[in-house]
Design an enzyme around this catalytic site. Structure first.
Site, PDB file in Angstrom:
ATOM      1  CB  CYS A   3    -105.645 -52.521 -17.481  1.00  0.00           C
ATOM      2  SG  CYS A   3    -104.827 -53.186 -16.010  1.00  0.00           S
ATOM      3  CB  CYS A   6    -106.083 -49.527 -15.119  1.00  0.00           C
ATOM      4  SG  CYS A   6    -104.298 -49.573 -15.389  1.00  0.00           S
ATOM      5  CG  ASP A  29    -107.440 -63.005  -5.522  1.00  0.00           C
ATOM      6  OD1 ASP A  29    -106.372 -62.852  -6.141  1.00  0.00           O
ATOM      7  OD2 ASP A  29    -108.432 -63.614  -6.008  1.00  0.00           O
ATOM      8  CG  HIS A  45    -100.751 -50.664 -16.959  1.00  0.00           C
ATOM      9  ND1 HIS A  45    -101.723 -51.573 -16.630  1.00  0.00           N
ATOM     10  CD2 HIS A  45     -99.953 -51.273 -17.873  1.00  0.00           C
ATOM     11  CE1 HIS A  45    -101.549 -52.679 -17.323  1.00  0.00           C
ATOM     12  NE2 HIS A  45    -100.480 -52.522 -18.100  1.00  0.00           N
ATOM     13  CG  ASN A  85     -98.602 -66.143 -10.741  1.00  0.00           C
ATOM     14  OD1 ASN A  85     -97.744 -66.926 -10.360  1.00  0.00           O
ATOM     15  ND2 ASN A  85     -99.815 -66.119 -10.222  1.00  0.00           N
ATOM     16  N   GLY A  91     -98.991 -68.416 -15.460  1.00  0.00           N
ATOM     17  CA  GLY A  91    -100.446 -68.295 -15.325  1.00  0.00           C
ATOM     18  C   GLY A  91    -100.911 -66.893 -14.973  1.00  0.00           C
ATOM     19  CG  HIS A  96    -102.095 -53.343 -13.226  1.00  0.00           C
ATOM     20  ND1 HIS A  96    -102.682 -52.146 -13.600  1.00  0.00           N
ATOM     21  CD2 HIS A  96    -101.402 -53.072 -12.093  1.00  0.00           C
ATOM     22  CE1 HIS A  96    -102.345 -51.187 -12.731  1.00  0.00           C
ATOM     23  NE2 HIS A  96    -101.568 -51.731 -11.805  1.00  0.00           N
ATOM     24  CG  HIS A  98    -101.197 -59.013  -9.709  1.00  0.00           C
ATOM     25  ND1 HIS A  98    -101.199 -58.944 -11.077  1.00  0.00           N
ATOM     26  CD2 HIS A  98    -101.460 -60.303  -9.392  1.00  0.00           C
ATOM     27  CE1 HIS A  98    -101.466 -60.143 -11.578  1.00  0.00           C
ATOM     28  NE2 HIS A  98    -101.612 -61.000 -10.567  1.00  0.00           N
ATOM     29  CG  HIS A 100    -101.050 -63.357  -5.844  1.00  0.00           C
ATOM     30  ND1 HIS A 100    -102.355 -63.710  -6.064  1.00  0.00           N
ATOM     31  CD2 HIS A 100    -100.496 -63.195  -7.073  1.00  0.00           C
ATOM     32  CE1 HIS A 100    -102.587 -63.774  -7.369  1.00  0.00           C
ATOM     33  NE2 HIS A 100    -101.467 -63.461  -8.003  1.00  0.00           N
TER      34      HIS A 100
HETATM   35  P1  AMP Z   1    -102.723 -63.756 -11.520  1.00  0.00           P
HETATM   36  O1  AMP Z   1    -103.390 -65.037 -11.907  1.00  0.00           O
HETATM   37  O2  AMP Z   1    -101.421 -63.925 -10.817  1.00  0.00           O
HETATM   38  O3  AMP Z   1    -102.643 -62.801 -12.698  1.00  0.00           O
HETATM   39  O4  AMP Z   1    -103.661 -63.100 -10.422  1.00  0.00           O
HETATM   40  C1  AMP Z   1    -104.800 -62.367 -10.726  1.00  0.00           C
HETATM   41  C2  AMP Z   1    -105.668 -62.442  -9.524  1.00  0.00           C
HETATM   42  O5  AMP Z   1    -106.656 -61.447  -9.637  1.00  0.00           O
HETATM   43  C3  AMP Z   1    -106.401 -63.784  -9.339  1.00  0.00           C
HETATM   44  O6  AMP Z   1    -106.025 -64.365  -8.094  1.00  0.00           O
HETATM   45  C4  AMP Z   1    -107.877 -63.378  -9.370  1.00  0.00           C
HETATM   46  O7  AMP Z   1    -108.673 -64.118  -8.466  1.00  0.00           O
HETATM   47  C5  AMP Z   1    -107.799 -61.916  -8.995  1.00  0.00           C
HETATM   48  N1  AMP Z   1    -108.916 -61.088  -9.454  1.00  0.00           N
HETATM   49  C6  AMP Z   1    -109.482 -61.083 -10.689  1.00  0.00           C
HETATM   50  N2  AMP Z   1    -110.458 -60.160 -10.748  1.00  0.00           N
HETATM   51  C7  AMP Z   1    -110.517 -59.570  -9.526  1.00  0.00           C
HETATM   52  C8  AMP Z   1    -111.324 -58.548  -8.945  1.00  0.00           C
HETATM   53  N3  AMP Z   1    -112.274 -57.913  -9.643  1.00  0.00           N
HETATM   54  N4  AMP Z   1    -111.109 -58.211  -7.657  1.00  0.00           N
HETATM   55  C9  AMP Z   1    -110.166 -58.842  -6.928  1.00  0.00           C
HETATM   56  N5  AMP Z   1    -109.356 -59.806  -7.420  1.00  0.00           N
HETATM   57  C10 AMP Z   1    -109.532 -60.169  -8.693  1.00  0.00           C
END
Ligand code: AMP
Length: 112
Positions: A3, A6, A29, A45, A85, A91, A96, A98, A100
């Site tokens: 993950c 994680c 992000d 997680h 999301n 999408g 994990h 989160h 935004h």
């Molecule tokens: P979601 O599409 O809602 O699952 O959001 C996942 C978010 O994680 C996206 O906005 C990505 O740009 C962000 N993301 C992916 N990898 C990383 C990373 N290594 N560091 C920071 N953000 C990330």
């Protein structure tokens, strides 16, 4: 467990941290969609909103107590949006839980 978030919690993948305590982590992000785009995650997680239960929802309450403090530190006094999301149609790309935090400009009213 394979993950991404994680691994960020474990420090195996670097992140630009903006807040951390025993239970949660907030970081910028990697592909910001607004001038301020921060992700807030539980350290333990949880796969998505679908996996929030009576047993683990305390951390979600804690996240929502901390979000206004992050918003204040980021000078989002004009407002901000919190989005999670959940699943394929939304999408969700990282499995994990989160949240935004988006702000720093007038956001579109488009919700879907
Ligand atoms: P979601 O599409 O809602 O699952 O959001 C996942 C978010 O994680 C996206 O906005 C990505 O740009 C962000 N993301 C992916 N990898 C990383 C990373 N290594 N560091 C920071 N953000 C990330």
């Amino acid at each position: 467990m394979d993950c991404l978030f994680c691994k960020i919690v474990a420090g195996e993948i670097p992140s630009q941290k903006v807040y951390e305590d025993e239970e949660i982590l907030a970081f910028r992000d990697i592909a910001p969609m607004a001038p301020v785009h921060i992700l807030v995650i539980p350290k333990a997680h949880i796969g998505s909103v679908d996996e929030v239960t009576a047993e683990n929802s305390g951390v979600v309450a804690h996240i929502f107590q901390v979000i206004p403090r992050i918003a204040q530190a980021e000078k989002l006094e004009k407002g901000y949006r919190v989005v999670s999301n959940c699943g394929e149609h939304a999408g969700q790309s990282v499995k994990h839980l989160h949240f935004h935090i988006l702000g720093g400009r007038q956001l579109s009213l488009e919700m879907a």
